[in-house]
Design an enzyme around this catalytic site. Structure first.
Site, short mmCIF file in Angstrom:
data_model
loop_
_atom_site.label_atom_id
_atom_site.label_comp_id
_atom_site.label_asym_id
_atom_site.label_seq_id
_atom_site.Cartn_x
_atom_site.Cartn_y
_atom_site.Cartn_z
N GLY A 38 146.90 68.65 39.60
CA GLY A 38 148.03 68.73 38.68
C GLY A 38 149.15 67.78 39.05
N HIS A 44 146.56 59.49 36.89
CA HIS A 44 145.61 60.47 36.33
C HIS A 44 145.27 60.11 34.88
CE1 HIS A 44 147.62 63.12 39.45
NE2 HIS A 44 146.35 63.26 39.76
N GLN A 70 142.47 72.70 51.31
CA GLN A 70 142.61 71.34 51.82
C GLN A 70 144.00 71.06 52.39
OE1 GLN A 70 141.72 69.75 47.72
NE2 GLN A 70 143.11 68.12 48.32
O1 PAF Z 1 142.48 64.22 44.72
C1 PAF Z 1 142.81 65.40 44.42
O2 PAF Z 1 143.66 65.64 43.57
C2 PAF Z 1 142.13 66.54 45.12
O3 PAF Z 1 141.87 66.25 46.46
C3 PAF Z 1 140.86 67.03 44.41
C4 PAF Z 1 139.79 65.97 44.37
C5 PAF Z 1 141.20 67.46 43.00
C6 PAF Z 1 140.29 68.24 45.14
O4 PAF Z 1 141.22 69.27 45.21
#
Ligand code: PAF
Length: 308
Positions: A38, A44, A70
């Site tokens: 997000g 994006h 993460q």
């Molecule tokens: O690059 C990201 O935004 C994140 O690391 C991902 C690939 C959506 C995994 O949470």
């Protein structure tokens, strides 16, 4: 259920939170997938446009999920920027059909105890600075790929090591998805677009562009024929060392296994990566090492992207 279009922004993608609804909406369709956390920005949007053009008559799915696995214990999980309505508008304008936004208990129910670790490639660089980070990434990406079952999935090259980890996982586990890397989009200053740039003021962002200048200095040295790793690094460090308010994590010239080895055939050095903390924010960037004529990266003033 599709939300009515908002004036001037194109149709909004359907918001889906339940994996069963997602499966039903995608059954029998060609699917291109853009996983995100997000706080979507023009980088994006570029991924989403690439996804759109990959499946003209199919479905483009964008996931928005801030993945707790993460983030390390002292990282920015709780303050990570969140803006679902803004994400929905941007994703719709770029061509997304569906926005998948599961909650944490849906992704990680009580007793969740499986993790995916991609050894070797996950260990240096960000893997060394952020223990467990790539295991969290690989685990959520595998889950998302299983839920969405896309034909192709699109990742930004800004997270170069992440892209390498995902490619390796997809290869090793025989996943039936085409992983596409999309070049980094930059501000005109050269700063790579990132959701974490939202933490910076305009002046701080201008200063943070020093990271891309350091990478360009390494590229320039490489293009002049320099092949000694230490000298290549020094070209970048000379730029960074003159910068106050910067704490360097790494500046590394690596091969495709992401490792910086003492003895490495100079032909296998193909990327320079940097991570640094500026104004309390950890920023990363990378650029390829190749003759200048072959180097071009999109900026906001020229946002065209060549297919991955
Ligand atoms: O690059 C990201 O935004 C994140 O690391 C991902 C690939 C959506 C995994 O949470």
């Amino acid at each position: 259920m599709t939300a009515p279009p908002e004036p001037g922004v194109g149709p909004q993608p359907t918001l889906i939170t339940d994996p069963a609804d997602l499966r039903a909406a995608l059954r029998g369709q060609a699917v291109a997938f853009v996983p995100t956390m997000g706080a979507l920005h023009e980088g994006h949007a570029t991924l989403i446009r690439e996804a759109r053009s990959a499946v003209p008559g199919g479905r483009v799915v964008v996931s928005v999920f801030v993945n707790p696995l993460q983030f390390g214990p002292h990282e920015d999980l709780s303050r990570y920027p969140r803006d679902l309505e803004g994400d929905r508008r941007l994703a719709g304008a770029a061509g997304a059909d569906l926005l998948f936004h599961p909650d944490v208990p849906t992704m990680y129910p009580d007793g969740f105890s499986t993790s995916v670790s991609v050894s070797g490639i996950s260990e240096p660089l960000d893997g060394a600075s952020r223990p467990g980070h790539f295991t969290g990434v690989a685990t959520v990406v595998l889950k998302l790929l299983n839920l969405v079952r896309p034909d192709a999935a699109f990742f930004g090259e800004k997270d170069w090591q992440q892209l390498a980890v995902v490619r390796r996982m997809v290869r090793d586990l025989n996943l039936n998805v085409d992983v596409r890397g999309v070049p980094t989009v930059r501000e005109t200053s050269g700063l790579a677009l990132s959701s974490r740039n939202a933490y910076l003021s305009p002046e701080q962002r201008a200063q943070a562009a020093v990271l891309s200048r350091a990478l360009q200095a390494v590229q320039a040295a490489y293009a002049r024929g320099e092949r000694r790793r230490a000298a290549l690094r020094q070209a970048g460090l000379d730029v960074l060392n003159a910068t106050p308010d910067l704490t360097l994590d790494y500046l590394s010239v690596v091969g495709s296994d992401m490792h910086e080895r003492e003895i490495m055939d100079s032909d296998s050095m193909n990327r320079v990566l940097v991570a640094a903390r500026m104004f309390g924010v950890r920023l990363i960037d990378n650029m390829p090492l190749a003759p200048p004529a072959t180097l071009s990266q999109p900026t906001l003033s020229s946002p065209t992207v060549s297919p991955a």
